[in-house]
Design a protein around this motif. Structure first.
Motif, PDB file in Angstrom:
ATOM      1  N   ALA A  57       0.812  -1.126   0.016  1.00 38.47           N
ATOM      2  CA  ALA A  57      -0.061  -0.059  -0.107  1.00 38.47           C
ATOM      3  C   ALA A  57       0.918   1.166   0.092  1.00 38.47           C
ATOM      4  O   ALA A  57       0.475   2.089  -0.937  1.00 38.47           O
ATOM      5  CB  ALA A  57      -0.983  -0.015   1.184  1.00 38.47           C
ATOM      6  N   PRO A  58       1.743   1.461   0.972  1.00 34.63           N
ATOM      7  CA  PRO A  58       2.582   2.551   0.632  1.00 34.63           C
ATOM      8  C   PRO A  58       3.360   2.869  -0.573  1.00 34.63           C
ATOM      9  O   PRO A  58       3.128   4.272  -1.034  1.00 34.63           O
ATOM     10  CB  PRO A  58       3.761   2.468   1.934  1.00 34.63           C
ATOM     11  N   HIS A  59       3.755   1.981  -1.352  1.00 38.30           N
ATOM     12  CA  HIS A  59       4.330   2.082  -2.459  1.00 38.30           C
ATOM     13  C   HIS A  59       3.192   2.292  -3.678  1.00 38.30           C
ATOM     14  O   HIS A  59       3.465   3.398  -4.412  1.00 38.30           O
ATOM     15  CB  HIS A  59       4.982   1.132  -2.902  1.00 38.30           C
ATOM     16  N   GLN A  60       2.071   1.813  -3.729  1.00 38.87           N
ATOM     17  CA  GLN A  60       1.170   1.854  -4.530  1.00 38.87           C
ATOM     18  C   GLN A  60       0.426   3.432  -4.344  1.00 38.87           C
ATOM     19  O   GLN A  60       0.092   4.111  -5.254  1.00 38.87           O
ATOM     20  CB  GLN A  60       0.052   1.051  -4.476  1.00 38.87           C
ATOM     21  N   TYR A  61       0.280   3.627  -3.033  1.00 36.76           N
ATOM     22  CA  TYR A  61      -0.347   5.058  -2.869  1.00 36.76           C
ATOM     23  C   TYR A  61       0.602   6.130  -3.456  1.00 36.76           C
ATOM     24  O   TYR A  61       0.085   7.095  -3.721  1.00 36.76           O
ATOM     25  CB  TYR A  61      -0.801   5.124  -1.158  1.00 36.76           C
ATOM     26  N   GLN A  62       1.869   6.154  -2.764  1.00 38.13           N
ATOM     27  CA  GLN A  62       2.540   7.118  -3.341  1.00 38.13           C
ATOM     28  C   GLN A  62       3.082   7.316  -4.771  1.00 38.13           C
ATOM     29  O   GLN A  62       3.004   8.244  -5.172  1.00 38.13           O
ATOM     30  CB  GLN A  62       3.974   6.615  -2.468  1.00 38.13           C
ATOM     31  N   THR A  63       3.018   6.182  -5.411  1.00 38.72           N
ATOM     32  CA  THR A  63       2.954   6.112  -6.846  1.00 38.72           C
ATOM     33  C   THR A  63       1.844   7.030  -7.452  1.00 38.72           C
ATOM     34  O   THR A  63       1.776   7.590  -8.379  1.00 38.72           O
ATOM     35  CB  THR A  63       3.263   4.984  -7.429  1.00 38.72           C
ATOM     36  N   ALA A  64       0.723   6.522  -7.016  1.00 38.39           N
ATOM     37  CA  ALA A  64      -0.575   7.101  -7.425  1.00 38.39           C
ATOM     38  C   ALA A  64      -0.720   8.562  -7.229  1.00 38.39           C
ATOM     39  O   ALA A  64      -1.011   9.239  -7.913  1.00 38.39           O
ATOM     40  CB  ALA A  64      -1.894   6.310  -6.652  1.00 38.39           C
ATOM     41  N   LYS A  65      -0.077   9.054  -5.944  1.00 38.75           N
ATOM     42  CA  LYS A  65      -0.288  10.419  -5.619  1.00 38.75           C
ATOM     43  C   LYS A  65       0.758  11.139  -6.532  1.00 38.75           C
ATOM     44  O   LYS A  65       0.589  12.223  -6.989  1.00 38.75           O
ATOM     45  CB  LYS A  65       0.053  10.502  -4.248  1.00 38.75           C
ATOM     46  N   LEU A  66       1.978  10.543  -6.811  1.00 32.81           N
ATOM     47  CA  LEU A  66       2.935  11.259  -7.653  1.00 32.81           C
ATOM     48  C   LEU A  66       2.426  11.339  -9.149  1.00 32.81           C
ATOM     49  O   LEU A  66       2.518  12.504  -9.720  1.00 32.81           O
ATOM     50  CB  LEU A  66       4.117  10.405  -7.691  1.00 32.81           C
ATOM     51  N   LEU A  67       1.634  10.318  -9.641  1.00 30.41           N
ATOM     52  CA  LEU A  67       0.740  10.259 -10.853  1.00 30.41           C
ATOM     53  C   LEU A  67       0.022  11.645 -11.048  1.00 30.41           C
ATOM     54  O   LEU A  67      -0.180  12.384 -11.833  1.00 30.41           O
ATOM     55  CB  LEU A  67       0.146   8.843 -11.113  1.00 30.41           C
ATOM     56  N   LEU A  68      -0.883  11.536  -9.801  1.00 30.51           N
ATOM     57  CA  LEU A  68      -1.791  12.726  -9.595  1.00 30.51           C
ATOM     58  C   LEU A  68      -1.029  14.061  -9.849  1.00 30.51           C
ATOM     59  O   LEU A  68      -1.329  15.163 -10.500  1.00 30.51           O
ATOM     60  CB  LEU A  68      -2.552  12.559  -8.612  1.00 30.51           C
ATOM     61  N   SER A  69      -0.024  14.116  -9.144  1.00 33.73           N
ATOM     62  CA  SER A  69       0.928  15.258  -9.137  1.00 33.73           C
ATOM     63  C   SER A  69       1.416  15.725 -10.228  1.00 33.73           C
ATOM     64  O   SER A  69       1.458  16.940 -10.716  1.00 33.73           O
ATOM     65  CB  SER A  69       1.928  15.270  -8.077  1.00 33.73           C
TER      66      SER A  69
END
Length: 163
Positions: free
Chosen positions: A98-110
């Motif tokens: 979850a931490p990796h997936q969430y951070q990657t998704a947040k970075l995509l949105l950014s």
């Protein structure tokens, strides 16, 4: 629907940099529009064909849509990025990944946020330049470049999620 782990992830420096850049571009777009308002003709190009040539015209007030849409997207994506546990993911999410997936998704949105704000800022600047007679069209390269950048960003982040 499976309940995903809820995590509180701090914003990265890159996300902060994206936000600063987005706000600067938004401010520039609004200020540039205001400074050129009185010089703009009543009718400005508002649509371009595939070759980047103006083929639709409208009121200069129509140009307000671009910074407004940019602001709405910026705010919407900023709010959305606070809830990565609500996203749909192409891979199974568990407490371990979850931490990796969430951070990657947040970075995509950014990245998407800054790319869209830059795109709308460029479009507004280009339309104003066209309307003032300083240039003609937006260039045949714009659509292919935008598609490569947007889809490239998505593909890169999907690859990162898969790892």
């Amino acid at each position: 629907m499976e309940k995903l782990p809820v995590l509180s992830l701090p914003r990265t420096r890159l996300e902060q940099l994206h936000d600063i850049l987005s706000v600067v571009v938004l401010a520039f777009s609004i200020i540039y529009f205001i400074l050129n308002w009185s010089d703009l003709p009543q009718t400005v190009p508002i649509h371009y064909n595939g070759r980047g040539e103006a083929d639709g015209w409208g009121s200069k007030a129509t140009l307000l849509i671009l910074p407004l849409l940019s602001l709405i997207l910026f705010i919407g994506l900023s709010i959305l990025s606070k809830y990565p546990h609500k996203f749909n993911y192409p891979f199974k999410i568990n407490a371990e990944n979850a931490p990796h997936q969430y951070q990657t998704a947040k970075l995509l949105l950014s990245w998407m946020k800054v790319e869209l704000v830059l795109l709308f800022g460029y479009l507004q600047w280009s339309i104003i330049q066209n309307a003032l007679g300083h240039s003609a069209g937006i260039g045949v390269w714009l659509l292919p470049a935008v598609l490569v950048i947007i889809f490239g960003t998505i593909i890169i982040h999907l690859i990162r999620m898969k790892r």
